[in-house]
Design a protein around this motif. Structure first.
Motif, PDB file in Angstrom:
ATOM      1  N   LEU A 167      19.562 -56.982  30.189  1.00  0.00           N
ATOM      2  CA  LEU A 167      19.380 -56.157  29.002  1.00  0.00           C
ATOM      3  C   LEU A 167      18.049 -55.422  29.123  1.00  0.00           C
ATOM      4  CD1 LEU A 167      20.097 -55.270  26.099  1.00  0.00           C
ATOM      5  CD2 LEU A 167      18.966 -57.366  25.317  1.00  0.00           C
ATOM      6  N   ARG A 168      18.087 -54.095  29.140  1.00  0.00           N
ATOM      7  CA  ARG A 168      16.877 -53.277  29.252  1.00  0.00           C
ATOM      8  C   ARG A 168      16.363 -52.982  27.852  1.00  0.00           C
ATOM      9  NH1 ARG A 168      13.176 -52.702  32.974  1.00  0.00           N
ATOM     10  NH2 ARG A 168      12.352 -50.615  33.132  1.00  0.00           N
ATOM     11  N   ILE A 169      15.088 -53.269  27.603  1.00  0.00           N
ATOM     12  CA  ILE A 169      14.463 -52.980  26.312  1.00  0.00           C
ATOM     13  C   ILE A 169      13.372 -51.946  26.543  1.00  0.00           C
ATOM     14  CG2 ILE A 169      13.180 -53.899  24.352  1.00  0.00           C
ATOM     15  CD1 ILE A 169      14.588 -56.593  24.896  1.00  0.00           C
ATOM     16  N   VAL A 170      13.522 -50.801  25.889  1.00  0.00           N
ATOM     17  CA  VAL A 170      12.553 -49.714  25.975  1.00  0.00           C
ATOM     18  C   VAL A 170      11.865 -49.626  24.626  1.00  0.00           C
ATOM     19  CG1 VAL A 170      12.228 -47.251  26.391  1.00  0.00           C
ATOM     20  CG2 VAL A 170      14.049 -48.477  27.605  1.00  0.00           C
ATOM     21  N   THR A 171      10.557 -49.869  24.603  1.00  0.00           N
ATOM     22  CA  THR A 171       9.784 -49.845  23.365  1.00  0.00           C
ATOM     23  C   THR A 171       8.956 -48.571  23.319  1.00  0.00           C
ATOM     24  OG1 THR A 171       9.658 -52.250  23.393  1.00  0.00           O
ATOM     25  CG2 THR A 171       8.091 -51.100  21.993  1.00  0.00           C
ATOM     26  N   VAL A 172       9.096 -47.840  22.216  1.00  0.00           N
ATOM     27  CA  VAL A 172       8.368 -46.584  22.039  1.00  0.00           C
ATOM     28  C   VAL A 172       7.494 -46.719  20.805  1.00  0.00           C
ATOM     29  CG1 VAL A 172       8.554 -44.080  21.781  1.00  0.00           C
ATOM     30  CG2 VAL A 172      10.330 -45.337  23.037  1.00  0.00           C
ATOM     31  N   ASN A 218       0.387 -40.538  15.917  1.00  0.00           N
ATOM     32  CA  ASN A 218      -0.508 -40.881  17.009  1.00  0.00           C
ATOM     33  C   ASN A 218      -0.899 -39.582  17.710  1.00  0.00           C
ATOM     34  OD1 ASN A 218      -1.661 -41.705  19.384  1.00  0.00           O
ATOM     35  ND2 ASN A 218      -0.057 -43.164  19.904  1.00  0.00           N
ATOM     36  N   PRO A 219      -2.172 -39.201  17.730  1.00  0.00           N
ATOM     37  CA  PRO A 219      -2.565 -37.917  18.306  1.00  0.00           C
ATOM     38  C   PRO A 219      -2.344 -37.827  19.812  1.00  0.00           C
ATOM     39  CG  PRO A 219      -4.500 -39.191  17.713  1.00  0.00           C
ATOM     40  CD  PRO A 219      -3.298 -39.945  17.207  1.00  0.00           C
ATOM     41  N   VAL A 220      -2.170 -38.934  20.483  1.00  0.00           N
ATOM     42  CA  VAL A 220      -1.952 -38.875  21.936  1.00  0.00           C
ATOM     43  C   VAL A 220      -0.483 -38.939  22.293  1.00  0.00           C
ATOM     44  CG1 VAL A 220      -4.213 -39.810  22.502  1.00  0.00           C
ATOM     45  CG2 VAL A 220      -2.302 -41.361  22.199  1.00  0.00           C
ATOM     46  N   GLY A 221       0.416 -38.909  21.309  1.00  0.00           N
ATOM     47  CA  GLY A 221       1.846 -38.935  21.588  1.00  0.00           C
ATOM     48  C   GLY A 221       2.387 -40.341  21.601  1.00  0.00           C
ATOM     49  N   ALA A 222       3.417 -40.540  22.420  1.00  0.00           N
ATOM     50  CA  ALA A 222       4.099 -41.823  22.444  1.00  0.00           C
ATOM     51  C   ALA A 222       3.634 -42.685  23.602  1.00  0.00           C
ATOM     52  CB  ALA A 222       5.603 -41.604  22.547  1.00  0.00           C
ATOM     53  N   VAL A 223       3.709 -43.976  23.384  1.00  0.00           N
ATOM     54  CA  VAL A 223       3.475 -44.961  24.431  1.00  0.00           C
ATOM     55  C   VAL A 223       4.813 -45.644  24.675  1.00  0.00           C
ATOM     56  CG1 VAL A 223       2.251 -47.079  25.031  1.00  0.00           C
ATOM     57  CG2 VAL A 223       1.090 -45.298  23.696  1.00  0.00           C
ATOM     58  N   VAL A 224       5.250 -45.660  25.923  1.00  0.00           N
ATOM     59  CA  VAL A 224       6.548 -46.227  26.264  1.00  0.00           C
ATOM     60  C   VAL A 224       6.335 -47.423  27.179  1.00  0.00           C
ATOM     61  CG1 VAL A 224       8.782 -45.796  27.353  1.00  0.00           C
ATOM     62  CG2 VAL A 224       7.634 -43.949  26.090  1.00  0.00           C
ATOM     63  N   ALA A 225       6.962 -48.541  26.838  1.00  0.00           N
ATOM     64  CA  ALA A 225       6.922 -49.743  27.679  1.00  0.00           C
ATOM     65  C   ALA A 225       8.364 -50.192  27.888  1.00  0.00           C
ATOM     66  CB  ALA A 225       6.112 -50.834  27.006  1.00  0.00           C
ATOM     67  N   GLU A 226       8.655 -50.683  29.078  1.00  0.00           N
ATOM     68  CA  GLU A 226      10.014 -51.131  29.379  1.00  0.00           C
ATOM     69  C   GLU A 226       9.965 -52.497  30.032  1.00  0.00           C
ATOM     70  OE1 GLU A 226      12.484 -48.317  31.473  1.00  0.00           O
ATOM     71  OE2 GLU A 226      11.169 -46.683  30.874  1.00  0.00           O
ATOM     72  N   HIS A 227      10.965 -53.309  29.724  1.00  0.00           N
ATOM     73  CA  HIS A 227      11.136 -54.576  30.416  1.00  0.00           C
ATOM     74  C   HIS A 227      12.609 -54.972  30.356  1.00  0.00           C
ATOM     75  CE1 HIS A 227      10.727 -56.199  26.314  1.00  0.00           C
ATOM     76  NE2 HIS A 227      11.365 -57.270  26.770  1.00  0.00           N
ATOM     77  N   THR A 228      12.984 -55.897  31.217  1.00  0.00           N
ATOM     78  CA  THR A 228      14.367 -56.350  31.280  1.00  0.00           C
ATOM     79  C   THR A 228      14.413 -57.843  30.998  1.00  0.00           C
ATOM     80  OG1 THR A 228      14.885 -54.665  32.926  1.00  0.00           O
ATOM     81  CG2 THR A 228      16.421 -56.499  32.749  1.00  0.00           C
ATOM     82  N   GLU A 229      15.315 -58.223  30.109  1.00  0.00           N
ATOM     83  CA  GLU A 229      15.590 -59.630  29.817  1.00  0.00           C
ATOM     84  C   GLU A 229      16.993 -59.888  30.319  1.00  0.00           C
ATOM     85  OE1 GLU A 229      15.121 -60.299  25.642  1.00  0.00           O
ATOM     86  OE2 GLU A 229      13.014 -59.703  25.664  1.00  0.00           O
ATOM     87  N   GLN A 230      17.101 -60.644  31.402  1.00  0.00           N
ATOM     88  CA  GLN A 230      18.358 -60.819  32.123  1.00  0.00           C
ATOM     89  C   GLN A 230      18.826 -59.422  32.524  1.00  0.00           C
ATOM     90  OE1 GLN A 230      20.634 -63.262  29.470  1.00  0.00           O
ATOM     91  NE2 GLN A 230      19.390 -65.027  29.894  1.00  0.00           N
ATOM     92  N   ARG A 289      23.179 -54.012  31.860  1.00  0.00           N
ATOM     93  CA  ARG A 289      24.372 -54.259  31.046  1.00  0.00           C
ATOM     94  C   ARG A 289      24.327 -53.476  29.744  1.00  0.00           C
ATOM     95  NH1 ARG A 289      24.694 -57.631  26.809  1.00  0.00           N
ATOM     96  NH2 ARG A 289      22.787 -58.676  27.384  1.00  0.00           N
ATOM     97  N   ALA A 290      23.123 -53.325  29.171  1.00  0.00           N
ATOM     98  CA  ALA A 290      22.952 -52.639  27.890  1.00  0.00           C
ATOM     99  C   ALA A 290      21.493 -52.233  27.747  1.00  0.00           C
ATOM    100  CB  ALA A 290      23.369 -53.546  26.741  1.00  0.00           C
ATOM    101  N   VAL A 291      21.235 -51.315  26.804  1.00  0.00           N
ATOM    102  CA  VAL A 291      19.875 -50.831  26.562  1.00  0.00           C
ATOM    103  C   VAL A 291      19.584 -50.875  25.069  1.00  0.00           C
ATOM    104  CG1 VAL A 291      18.297 -48.874  26.774  1.00  0.00           C
ATOM    105  CG2 VAL A 291      20.015 -49.279  28.552  1.00  0.00           C
ATOM    106  N   LEU A 292      18.429 -51.449  24.729  1.00  0.00           N
ATOM    107  CA  LEU A 292      17.921 -51.407  23.367  1.00  0.00           C
ATOM    108  C   LEU A 292      16.707 -50.491  23.352  1.00  0.00           C
ATOM    109  CD1 LEU A 292      17.991 -55.130  22.158  1.00  0.00           C
ATOM    110  CD2 LEU A 292      19.624 -53.307  21.666  1.00  0.00           C
ATOM    111  N   LEU A 293      16.722 -49.507  22.465  1.00  0.00           N
ATOM    112  CA  LEU A 293      15.566 -48.627  22.256  1.00  0.00           C
ATOM    113  C   LEU A 293      14.831 -49.140  21.021  1.00  0.00           C
ATOM    114  CD1 LEU A 293      17.111 -45.065  22.612  1.00  0.00           C
ATOM    115  CD2 LEU A 293      15.411 -46.097  24.118  1.00  0.00           C
ATOM    116  N   ASP A 294      13.696 -49.772  21.217  1.00  0.00           N
ATOM    117  CA  ASP A 294      12.920 -50.292  20.097  1.00  0.00           C
ATOM    118  C   ASP A 294      12.016 -49.175  19.587  1.00  0.00           C
ATOM    119  OD1 ASP A 294      11.379 -51.619  18.268  1.00  0.00           O
ATOM    120  OD2 ASP A 294      10.745 -53.208  19.647  1.00  0.00           O
ATOM    121  N   LEU A 295      12.422 -48.565  18.480  1.00  0.00           N
ATOM    122  CA  LEU A 295      11.697 -47.426  17.906  1.00  0.00           C
ATOM    123  C   LEU A 295      10.945 -47.812  16.633  1.00  0.00           C
ATOM    124  CD1 LEU A 295      14.543 -44.772  18.333  1.00  0.00           C
ATOM    125  CD2 LEU A 295      12.655 -45.278  19.903  1.00  0.00           C
ATOM    126  N   ARG A 296      10.748 -49.106  16.412  1.00  0.00           N
ATOM    127  CA  ARG A 296      10.064 -49.545  15.188  1.00  0.00           C
ATOM    128  C   ARG A 296       8.625 -49.067  15.127  1.00  0.00           C
ATOM    129  NH1 ARG A 296      11.121 -55.713  15.529  1.00  0.00           N
ATOM    130  NH2 ARG A 296      10.733 -55.134  17.687  1.00  0.00           N
TER     131      ARG A 296
END
Length: 111
Positions: free
Chosen positions: A17-22, A3-15, A42-49
């Motif tokens: 559990l913090r989910i950070v999508t890159v 991606n020529p503009v770098g990364a796009v990061v979005a975050e949200h919390t489910e209960q 409580r925990a963090v998931l880094l979604d790097l898919r």
């Protein structure tokens, strides 16, 4: 393809559990978008898919994220392709941040 503009990061919390999508390229210029994690989670998931390139600076940024996450909170990366999994393995980052192939496996890992 990166991606020529770098990364796009979005975050949200489910209960609590913090989910950070890159998505895109995780390198020096885009790693600044990874903000410190809320210490009340409580925990963090880094979604790097959606990451198509992970540089050494991106790896350093992920180590900073690991250091920012409270010691009581597990941190797990979600990645299902070699552009991310291979750098994790080669750098040994997978010993610091475990890698699972999907969000459900990540949720099970942090329970």
């Amino acid at each position: 393809m990166s991606n020529p503009v770098g990364a796009v990061v979005a975050e949200h919390t489910e209960q609590d559990l913090r989910i950070v999508t890159v998505r895109g390229t995780l390198d020096l210029s885009s790693s600044i978008h990874l903000a410190p994690v809320d210490t009340s989670v409580r925990a963090v998931l880094l979604d790097l898919r959606g990451v198509d390139f992970l540089s050494s600076a991106g790896i350093a940024a992920l180590i900073r994220v690991r250091n920012d996450v409270p010691p009581h909170a597990p941190l797990v990366a979600v990645a299902d392709h070699q552009e991310v999994v291979r750098p994790f393995e080669l750098s040994g980052l997978d010993r610091l941040i475990p890698v699972v192939p999907d969000l459900e496996a990540g949720r099970r890992r942090v329970e």
